[in-house]
Design a protein around this motif. Sequence first.
Motif, PDB file in Angstrom:
ATOM      1  N   GLY A   3       0.799  -1.210   0.000  1.00  0.00           N
ATOM      2  CA  GLY A   3       0.000   0.000   0.000  1.00  0.00           C
ATOM      3  C   GLY A   3       0.831   1.258   0.000  1.00  0.00           C
ATOM      4  N   LEU A   4       1.012   1.832   1.157  1.00  0.00           N
ATOM      5  CA  LEU A   4       1.640   3.136   1.332  1.00  0.00           C
ATOM      6  C   LEU A   4       3.066   2.995   1.850  1.00  0.00           C
ATOM      7  CD1 LEU A   4       1.318   6.282   1.616  1.00  0.00           C
ATOM      8  CD2 LEU A   4       0.591   5.805   3.950  1.00  0.00           C
ATOM      9  N   TYR A   5       3.988   3.750   1.263  1.00  0.00           N
ATOM     10  CA  TYR A   5       5.366   3.796   1.764  1.00  0.00           C
ATOM     11  C   TYR A   5       5.672   5.228   2.182  1.00  0.00           C
ATOM     12  CZ  TYR A   5      10.479   3.489   1.942  1.00  0.00           C
ATOM     13  OH  TYR A   5      11.799   3.545   2.340  1.00  0.00           O
ATOM     14  N   HIS A   6       5.880   5.412   3.489  1.00  0.00           N
ATOM     15  CA  HIS A   6       6.287   6.700   4.056  1.00  0.00           C
ATOM     16  C   HIS A   6       7.738   6.536   4.491  1.00  0.00           C
ATOM     17  CE1 HIS A   6       6.782  10.096   6.649  1.00  0.00           C
ATOM     18  NE2 HIS A   6       5.505  10.469   6.555  1.00  0.00           N
ATOM     19  N   PRO A   7       8.688   7.112   3.748  1.00  0.00           N
ATOM     20  CA  PRO A   7      10.100   6.900   4.052  1.00  0.00           C
ATOM     21  C   PRO A   7      10.648   7.770   5.176  1.00  0.00           C
ATOM     22  CG  PRO A   7       9.911   8.320   2.167  1.00  0.00           C
ATOM     23  CD  PRO A   7       8.503   7.904   2.542  1.00  0.00           C
ATOM     24  N   GLY A   8       9.792   8.604   5.772  1.00  0.00           N
ATOM     25  CA  GLY A   8      10.301   9.528   6.790  1.00  0.00           C
ATOM     26  C   GLY A   8      11.221  10.530   6.122  1.00  0.00           C
ATOM     27  N   ASP A   9      12.408  10.712   6.665  1.00  0.00           N
ATOM     28  CA  ASP A   9      13.387  11.637   6.093  1.00  0.00           C
ATOM     29  C   ASP A   9      14.374  10.937   5.175  1.00  0.00           C
ATOM     30  OD1 ASP A   9      12.233  13.656   7.539  1.00  0.00           O
ATOM     31  OD2 ASP A   9      13.728  13.648   9.130  1.00  0.00           O
ATOM     32  N   SER A  10      14.198   9.646   4.957  1.00  0.00           N
ATOM     33  CA  SER A  10      15.168   8.888   4.167  1.00  0.00           C
ATOM     34  C   SER A  10      14.770   8.815   2.705  1.00  0.00           C
ATOM     35  CB  SER A  10      15.309   7.469   4.723  1.00  0.00           C
ATOM     36  OG  SER A  10      14.237   6.653   4.291  1.00  0.00           O
ATOM     37  N   LEU A  11      15.698   8.367   1.910  1.00  0.00           N
ATOM     38  CA  LEU A  11      15.446   8.101   0.504  1.00  0.00           C
ATOM     39  C   LEU A  11      15.776   6.641   0.218  1.00  0.00           C
ATOM     40  CD1 LEU A  11      16.904  11.375  -1.083  1.00  0.00           C
ATOM     41  CD2 LEU A  11      14.512  10.825  -0.597  1.00  0.00           C
ATOM     42  N   PHE A  12      15.455   5.778   1.167  1.00  0.00           N
ATOM     43  CA  PHE A  12      15.713   4.348   1.038  1.00  0.00           C
ATOM     44  C   PHE A  12      14.736   3.744   0.037  1.00  0.00           C
ATOM     45  CE2 PHE A  12      14.743  -0.029   2.212  1.00  0.00           C
ATOM     46  CZ  PHE A  12      16.000  -0.590   2.107  1.00  0.00           C
ATOM     47  N   VAL A  13      15.273   3.053  -0.959  1.00  0.00           N
ATOM     48  CA  VAL A  13      14.445   2.403  -1.978  1.00  0.00           C
ATOM     49  C   VAL A  13      14.178   0.972  -1.525  1.00  0.00           C
ATOM     50  CG1 VAL A  13      14.340   1.652  -4.382  1.00  0.00           C
ATOM     51  CG2 VAL A  13      15.398   3.849  -3.805  1.00  0.00           C
ATOM     52  N   PRO A  14      12.919   0.648  -1.231  1.00  0.00           N
ATOM     53  CA  PRO A  14      12.596  -0.709  -0.774  1.00  0.00           C
ATOM     54  C   PRO A  14      12.656  -1.704  -1.934  1.00  0.00           C
ATOM     55  CG  PRO A  14      10.591   0.535  -1.066  1.00  0.00           C
ATOM     56  CD  PRO A  14      11.735   1.497  -1.311  1.00  0.00           C
ATOM     57  N   THR A  15      12.812  -2.968  -1.590  1.00  0.00           N
ATOM     58  CA  THR A  15      12.838  -4.007  -2.624  1.00  0.00           C
ATOM     59  C   THR A  15      11.430  -4.405  -3.041  1.00  0.00           C
ATOM     60  OG1 THR A  15      13.008  -5.707  -0.914  1.00  0.00           O
ATOM     61  CG2 THR A  15      15.068  -4.924  -1.901  1.00  0.00           C
ATOM     62  N   ASP A  16      10.448  -4.210  -2.165  1.00  0.00           N
ATOM     63  CA  ASP A  16       9.058  -4.535  -2.494  1.00  0.00           C
ATOM     64  C   ASP A  16       8.463  -3.458  -3.400  1.00  0.00           C
ATOM     65  OD1 ASP A  16       9.205  -6.732  -0.829  1.00  0.00           O
ATOM     66  OD2 ASP A  16       8.335  -5.684   0.888  1.00  0.00           O
ATOM     67  N   GLU A  17       7.476  -3.848  -4.201  1.00  0.00           N
ATOM     68  CA  GLU A  17       6.763  -2.879  -5.017  1.00  0.00           C
ATOM     69  C   GLU A  17       5.932  -1.965  -4.125  1.00  0.00           C
ATOM     70  OE1 GLU A  17       4.468  -4.534  -8.163  1.00  0.00           O
ATOM     71  OE2 GLU A  17       6.131  -5.719  -8.932  1.00  0.00           O
ATOM     72  N   VAL A  18       5.799  -0.713  -4.521  1.00  0.00           N
ATOM     73  CA  VAL A  18       5.071   0.284  -3.745  1.00  0.00           C
ATOM     74  C   VAL A  18       3.941   0.854  -4.592  1.00  0.00           C
ATOM     75  CG1 VAL A  18       5.253   2.553  -2.653  1.00  0.00           C
ATOM     76  CG2 VAL A  18       7.082   0.875  -2.353  1.00  0.00           C
ATOM     77  N   ASP A  19       2.747   0.863  -4.035  1.00  0.00           N
ATOM     78  CA  ASP A  19       1.603   1.449  -4.729  1.00  0.00           C
ATOM     79  C   ASP A  19       1.616   2.967  -4.585  1.00  0.00           C
ATOM     80  OD1 ASP A  19      -0.913   1.479  -6.133  1.00  0.00           O
ATOM     81  OD2 ASP A  19      -1.850   1.884  -4.197  1.00  0.00           O
ATOM     82  N   THR A  20       1.655   3.465  -3.344  1.00  0.00           N
ATOM     83  CA  THR A  20       1.603   4.899  -3.068  1.00  0.00           C
ATOM     84  C   THR A  20       2.851   5.313  -2.300  1.00  0.00           C
ATOM     85  OG1 THR A  20      -0.809   4.815  -2.965  1.00  0.00           O
ATOM     86  CG2 THR A  20       0.264   6.746  -2.005  1.00  0.00           C
ATOM     87  N   LEU A  21       3.582   6.273  -2.839  1.00  0.00           N
ATOM     88  CA  LEU A  21       4.824   6.758  -2.241  1.00  0.00           C
ATOM     89  C   LEU A  21       4.647   8.188  -1.758  1.00  0.00           C
ATOM     90  CD1 LEU A  21       7.908   6.530  -1.716  1.00  0.00           C
ATOM     91  CD2 LEU A  21       8.226   7.383  -4.055  1.00  0.00           C
TER      92      LEU A  21
END
Length: 84
Positions: A3-21
């Motif tokens: 669903g939603l990916y909230h990275p906080g203050d980071s720019l970490f690219v997750p390995t899982d697919e993200v619907d909403t960034l």
Amino acid sequence: MDGLYHPGDSLFVPTDEVDTLLVPAAGPWVKIGEAITFVRGVRPARAFPIHDIQLSKVGLEYFDAWLEEETDYSRIPAGDSVDL
């Protein structure tokens, strides 16, 4: 797809697919080029900006225009909401 990916203050690219960034748009820790690279790396279905209070009206317009070229991107007006 998650669903939603909230990275906080980071720019970490997750390995899982993200619907909403949620994209960090401004701050002493991020440059516009890094935010664009981050969105390209995540490849979300859609994205919304966060941490954008430091940007001027012109800065917001430029950021929005650049990100609109990368994904389904929009700014959520203050007081509005979106469905996930």
